[in-house]
Design a protein around this motif. Structure first.
Motif, PDB file in Angstrom:
ATOM      1  N   ILE A   1      -3.978  -2.699   1.835  1.00  0.00           N
ATOM      2  CA  ILE A   1      -3.544  -3.451   0.653  1.00  0.00           C
ATOM      3  C   ILE A   1      -2.042  -3.290   0.440  1.00  0.00           C
TER       4      ILE A   1
ATOM      5  N   MET B   1       0.076  -5.447   2.729  1.00  0.00           N
ATOM      6  CA  MET B   1       0.122  -6.906   2.608  1.00  0.00           C
ATOM      7  C   MET B   1       1.558  -7.366   2.357  1.00  0.00           C
TER       8      MET B   1
ATOM      9  N   SER C   1       4.546  -5.737  -4.609  1.00  0.00           N
ATOM     10  CA  SER C   1       3.887  -4.984  -5.663  1.00  0.00           C
ATOM     11  C   SER C   1       4.912  -4.368  -6.601  1.00  0.00           C
TER      12      SER C   1
ATOM     13  N   GLY D   1     -13.012  -6.175   2.911  1.00  0.00           N
ATOM     14  CA  GLY D   1     -11.786  -6.027   2.121  1.00  0.00           C
ATOM     15  C   GLY D   1     -10.589  -5.776   3.021  1.00  0.00           C
TER      16      GLY D   1
ATOM     17  N   ALA E   1      -7.122  -7.803   3.445  1.00  0.00           N
ATOM     18  CA  ALA E   1      -5.816  -7.145   3.328  1.00  0.00           C
ATOM     19  C   ALA E   1      -5.024  -7.336   4.612  1.00  0.00           C
TER      20      ALA E   1
ATOM     21  N   THR F   1      -4.406 -10.275  -5.684  1.00  0.00           N
ATOM     22  CA  THR F   1      -5.128 -10.137  -4.415  1.00  0.00           C
ATOM     23  C   THR F   1      -5.843  -8.778  -4.342  1.00  0.00           C
ATOM     24  N   THR F   2      -5.112  -7.728  -4.668  1.00  0.00           N
ATOM     25  CA  THR F   2      -5.690  -6.386  -4.636  1.00  0.00           C
ATOM     26  C   THR F   2      -6.935  -6.317  -5.525  1.00  0.00           C
TER      27      THR F   2
ATOM     28  N   ILE G   1      -9.724  -8.223  -3.922  1.00  0.00           N
ATOM     29  CA  ILE G   1     -10.351  -7.488  -2.809  1.00  0.00           C
ATOM     30  C   ILE G   1     -11.287  -6.417  -3.347  1.00  0.00           C
TER      31      ILE G   1
END
Lengths: 344, 344, 344, 344, 344
Positions: D300, D303, D307, E294, E298, E319-320, E323
């Motif tokens: 994650i 990606m 963030s 997941g 990712a 997105t996180t 997932i």
């Protein structure tokens, strides 16, 4: 073992016994082997079957009739019944106590309400058989509802704890069944040997038993008639206890069979459920593999290496679509393959 | 238990019985143990076998012949047949009801179409045997098609539900087989003991049975002849029911054997199918492992660290090709390895 | 069931039978129960054993000898043999047809080449036994090579199909064995009951059989001699068929035992192979786990977060080497751990 | 089959037999069924038991005594012993050859060192029994060390190959045990039928055997004495071979029981080892799952999305520490969970 | 084998035996087969049962009574008891040594304290039986606590080592039970054959045993009386040892049954535990699959391809969240699915 080495200079064993007289008097005594042999007219070999120190090797129940004594070996009850008294070995064990509890009321003349009383040695034999069989019946009545409850809930509410309870119940049933069976076998052997029964009858009478010939010879015709009536009485008594033994044995065997069938069914049930689990696992592994292949492709595109695709505008979406569609197609291909091979 | 503690001051039990007279009259009565003993000429010990409160410990079927009464204990049917009447214990249970239903028409003189009627106590015995055996036959006829249907579909359409049905059917068959077997054994024992049968015959006649000697002694030659004819009649009647019992028992055993064989086969079948599943799982794990190694390599190249390969023009394609080709080769190497070790 | 409710006002059953006269004439007739009882001198109870409508509850083979008739119940063959004719019930079933095929040539005087012919009822009994046993032998000769072939290839070429074939063969063998065994038991019972055989002999002769006493009483010495010779003939005939039955039964049991042993061995074989598969799976999972840890580390370094390691020149190669070496070392550590615990 | 269709116009079978005369002369002959019946005084039915073409359906060993001949059917040895000669069917099979090898030296008068020789037909019977039992003993002596070796190494050095050897040995033992048992049963049946033995004794003597009565009647007292001595001789001979049979049978059964117990133990052993493997697999899967969750978090953060954590200085190290510590904690939580549920 | 080829020119065997005279003198001798036959009045066939070189094929215990000798074959003890001496074959084996140890004190007149001594050959027989049975009892007393300890701890503290111990104990119990059973069977056979016992009694007396008739004929009435008393003595002696044998046998069978039930229970227990493990594995695989999906998503977002989402501000967090929430939802959907299908 002590029974065989009598004459080889080993210290003579002394038994602590409870003596019950025919009038109900109870006393604890110590009696040496030699005294015992002398007072009972038994042979050294006979003592073996009631010697509690040889528990492991004389565990088969037996009822031996000798000229002046009846030797009783019924599990933890070991006793020698003579005409006027009975000696109980190993009186602290359950068998001995239950026997005393069953014997003493019988010797009380008040309880003998009008009916003709039996000779003392027969009262002893009946009390011994009764105390034994009642104990088996009691154990069966304790076990039966427990096993039944297990059998009712088991196939569906299976747990390690339940299995353990089933195992322990089975063990108890095996033991109970084998003991009741052995006692029943002993009674059956006795019933099939009329000579042995006759030897019980003539104990303490002026009768002799001619070998080969089936007739009694008594000093007076009355005595002969009493002996013959007693013989019939003993047969009916033994038949009665035999039937109770067989009921016990049969019921224990029936429960045991049900428990065994249940265990077999549980084994198949578990096998079937494991197959179910395995099949879902397989399905998931097919999925995981496909996802893994997708992840590998995504990972490849995630490498810090230049593929010169990154400049294309829709590259991301095409690749993503390719990965997802490819994974789903692969999944269904593999799924249909294992279906056709009847594995799933 | 009550049967043994008669004289020990415990309250005397009272039984609620149905009384059927030989003319078909039915009445419900309460009878105390003492009255019962007095009116039937039985001994306290004998009552045990028909006492319904001792169900668990006198569950073996028995037919005891005493001087003035026949004691019937056939599962849930407990009765005492005397010359002019029969007492049925526990009349609310199935066994008692079926017995009544079978006995009453026999006592109706209209149904006795011309043929010579049997003595009352024999009618009772036949009605009791018949009601019992018909019940077993009926249960068998219910079970048989169900088990057969299971056996036909089972190996292929296996489900937990089916297994549960098989288990329950097996349980019923075990029970049915053991009951029919016990009844058959009782009939066989009776047939092998001619003295017992003769004691049924002479009930209510002026005949005596000399022990040891095989002959009847009757007051009139006619009575002797009737007794002898009756004896033959009873033997044929018992043989007939014995054969029906054995048919039932044999059929139940046969079905049970088939069900057991089926369960064994299912166990092997499940084992074999799990092996199949395991093998495909193994194949997938080999694949997953290879993919995982590929993903690791791709992940390594995806680290935010400089490998200085990223500057090479075809690095991406070479690495990608290396990963994929490597994974495929690794897969086939491992695949052929497990093939040669005969694991897959 | 019909056999018991005769006198209770239920409609009288009518049987469709084939009648074969002693001169070989065959005719189909309908005969009511009442007629049957009248013409054969049988009792209502006896009919039960040949009544084909009671197939499920009179499935044990039996051969009942009555004063004027022999009742044959041999599986699907139900017949009543009388002195001059035989009635075959359920003649459409295999058993009836095979019996007719076996009986008719025997009644043809041309086939009787010189040898002394047997009385009609004996011809019937022999034809019935022969047709039954030949059918069992035929089935055995069909099954035997099939089972043998399965046993030869099975442990190595295991497939669900093979297992299914084994299961079906076992089922057939169980059935065949139990039928041949039941027939053999019937013959053995007959042979051990000389009175029964004598009753076959005196059928249609002026002889009587005194009970208890073992001697025949005939009107003429010649008749007595013939009866005695016939008795010996019947015994040898029954012994002969008994031996064939036992051969069949024994062979079926032997094959069944082999099939059972095979199934047990297959179960252990499958277990052993699944363990092998599991062990390789375990190895792969160890590998997958190590690769997974490596991938996690690589993934961590792939995060879009600054670790300030990225500036180091050899960071990539060191990390990569660390991941790979670490994964390999971890694999071998875990591998040696499960080896020492003897799991792998 | 041929034995039954004699008179139905089927071509008469011709047997190829080896004839051995009492002086040791051996010749090969063809003999038709009709000739055989005529020369031996046998009935058509008797021939069945020695007819090698009916191998499958007369496989139970038998020794039939007829007036002028003894029919021997001992597995692959089929012979008819008459007073002056013996006919051996199927002489190419092992049984026939071994019999000839055992018989011929006995007919050589030189080998008969002083002792009184037995009648020819007894020599034949003894040679037949001896050749059979020696073969069983030989097979047992071959099998025994092989099975013992397997039992010694098996539980620890388990392999598919070993299992296969165990299976084959079991199969041979089942066969050997059942054959020796069947032969022993035949000898036992013979010993329990004194009439049969007496019929062997009087063969070729001027004696008759009265039925029912147990006495021989001979033309001269000397002949009677010889017959009685022979009877005792035969009994001792049969008892001797019976004991050897039982030794063989018992030993085979004992080995088979051991092999079966071993297979049961192997099954439990395999089950236990698979549980061990499964538990380690479970442990690894717990680990893999935790690593997978960690990899997901790392993925994650990998990606290409912002963030805004990436700007924090210690974000990398904090996240990394969080992933690793979280994975380890999750692992130990799950591990302790499965420990408390006693699954691991 | 040697016993059969006596007269065929093979070298005569020589046995090394220990000879014990009735006065207790012990000497080692070599005796040829011919001498043995001559001095003992035995037939060649009889020697087989004591010939230690035929151990494998005469392993069933036997006690053969011949005119001048008793042949003892009790496992590893092989001896020929004659009137004044006993020959012990294979004296180095345990059986022979234990026999000597048991016999010699009996021959010492000092140990015979007052009681009437038995004839020498009876002392030999009793010493042989005693030495055998004591050995079985000793082995049982060694095995019993070990098996009991295993049965107490086993179902819960299961390990490969424990299973191996259980297996070995079962093997020993099978052996012990079968040996004690065979010895008991031999004693039972002997007891049921009064003629055999009488032949032991008249050994060395001027008595003859008439066949068929049950009476002894002796030269003097005193001798007859002694023989009859001895007969009773032997019967009681044999009954006594029979009971000890049966106790041993029964106890071994009981322990073996318990061990077998335990093994069955362990198998079900293991099956149940493996199902538990499988179910947790399945749960983890569901989790792993969801995490994998997941991680795939990712990974897709981590590809170095432009999705144009990266420009969105909250893309990362959305997105996180997607997932993680998706994985958790997927997990619970699949979890509830396998729950409703009752797989988990």
């Amino acid at each position: 073992s002590s029974g065989d080495s009598l004459s080889l200079g080993i210290r003579e064993p002394v038994y602590e016994v409870i003596e019950v007289k025919s009038d109900g008097m109870v006393s604890t005594r110590k009696i040496s082997r030699r005294q015992l042999l002398k007072s009972s007219g038994l042979r050294p070999r006979d003592i073996r079957s009631v010697d509690p120190s040889l528990f492991l090797t004389n565990s088969v129940p037996s009822l031996l009739v000798r000229e002046y004594a009846i030797l009783l070996n019924l599990g933890s009850l070991r006793a020698i019944a003579m005409q006027e008294r009975v000696l109980i070995f190993d009186h602290d064990r359950k068998g001995g106590k239950a026997f005393l509890k069953s014997l003493l009321p019988r010797l009380n003349p008040k309880n003998n309400n009008g009916g003709q009383s039996m000779p003392f040695e027969l009262e002893v034999v009946e009390a011994a058989l009764l105390s034994r069989i009642q104990r088996y019946e009691q154990r069966l009545m304790e076990l039966e509802p427990r096993v039944q409850a297990l059998l009712d809930v088991l196939p569906n509410r299976l747990s390690g704890d339940m299995l353990e309870q089933l195992r322990i119940s089975k063990q108890h049933l095996v033991e109970l069944g084998s003991r009741a069976g052995a006692l029943g076998q002993m009674l059956l052997d006795l019933l099939e040997d009329p000579e042995e029964i006759r030897r019980i009858c003539i104990m303490g009478k002026n009768c002799t038993l001619k070998k080969g010939d089936d007739n009694l010879e008594c000093s007076t015709p009355l005595e002969k008639q009493i002996a013959e009536e007693e013989e019939e009485e003993i047969e009916m008594l033994l038949e009665n206890y035999l039937q109770r033994c067989e009921s016990c044995h049969g019921q224990a065997e029936r429960l045991l069979d049900s428990a065994r069938e249940m265990e077999d069914s549980i084994a198949v049930n578990l096998s079937s459920r494991r197959l179910e689990v395995s099949r879902v696992e397989l399905l998931l592994q097919v999925g995981t593999f496909c996802v893994g292949v997708g992840a590998l492709i995504a990972g490849i595109f995630g490498m810090n290496l230049k593929s010169y695709i990154e400049e294309h505008v829709f590259a991301f979406w095409l690749t993503t679509a390719g990965i997802i569609v490819g994974a789903v197609i692969a999944f269904f291909l593999m799924y249909s393959y294992v279906r056709t091979r009847k594995i799933l």
